[in-house]
Design a protein around this motif. Sequence first.
Motif: not given
Length: 381
Positions: A247, A251, A271, A352-353, A356, A359-360
Amino acid sequence: MSVELSVVMPCLNEAETLAICIEKAQKFFQRENINGEVIIADNGSTDGSQEIAKSLNATVVNIPQKGYGSALRGGIEAADGTYIIMGDADDSYDFSNLMPYVLKLREGFDLVMGNRFKGGIKKGAMPFLHKYLGNPVLSFIGRLFFKSTIGDFHCGLRGFSKEAYYKMELKTTGMEFASEMIVKASLKNLKIAEVPTILSPDGRSRPPHLNTWRDGWRHLRFLVLYSPNWLFLLPGLLLMVFGLITSAFLISGPVSFGNVNFDVHTLLFTSSFMLIGFQLILFYGLTKVFTVENELLPKSSKYDRLFKFINLEKGLVVGLLLVIIGIILSISAYADWQAIRFGDIHSTAIFRRVIPAVTLMLLGVQIILFSLFFSILGLKK
């Protein structure tokens, strides 16, 4: 005189061979001048096995709860001997040749296992699948998972001290009782020895109680469930590390190998690998607490440190931080989407934002929930 040796035999309709086994054990006591007793742990026989045992002055213990493990536990707990030797009442093991076990027990070993592969398996004594697949594979898994040196995990003839039996705190009721004994002895660092044992064809005309696939699965299931490191931790770490590294590369931009191009679509999968790996690690932690607090596994020196390192407050803080970072990234991606008047997104930079960010936030929520449940499981501490 106190009883030195109790020979315990589980029994369920063993009238054809029971007398032979009892007489062999009693002759062994006389020949070796051992003060011993024979315990028949009867699991509901209807063929007169109880009467046969009583006529030969063996002690019959009636065990109402069905299962190989249940019968043995009942018989062992009723025995008066300092040492116990357990074995099947089907005449497949020679109860007249128990001295190798007794000598090892007298030396101070807690558990003495028989090894049929070293002693010899007579023709027709063990089915082909058991001999070349079931026993070798399950014994290998047991050695790998629990750092044991035992070559034959499922030999039915084995000896142990009464004191060691209570230390092992055995729980299972079925055929997996045989595996649990070795696993618990290994985890509790008991002294284990192995002696060669000959396996002969059993003397019964009926089929054995053992079911190849059902009982094989029960043994395998037990070994896996009692080793959360192999079931959850190691696969989880591998998946998470792989997902994190791949990942990180994706990214920063697409990655190409020859004509194959990996981009944001692959990032979605990597991810997911990271999330699945993290979930497995969390399950490892929860399983560890549950098994230790319910006395299914012994408490290791690392266990108390686990509670000092992981607690509810730290989990809430870390989880909330990850959720906040995910929200910030989501707002940034939303601003870019707003700039194109909420039309179709063709730019991979936004994805790409977004990926993540999601995922976060999922990681953060998982950590918060894990911390809450982890604390509940550890309330006894």
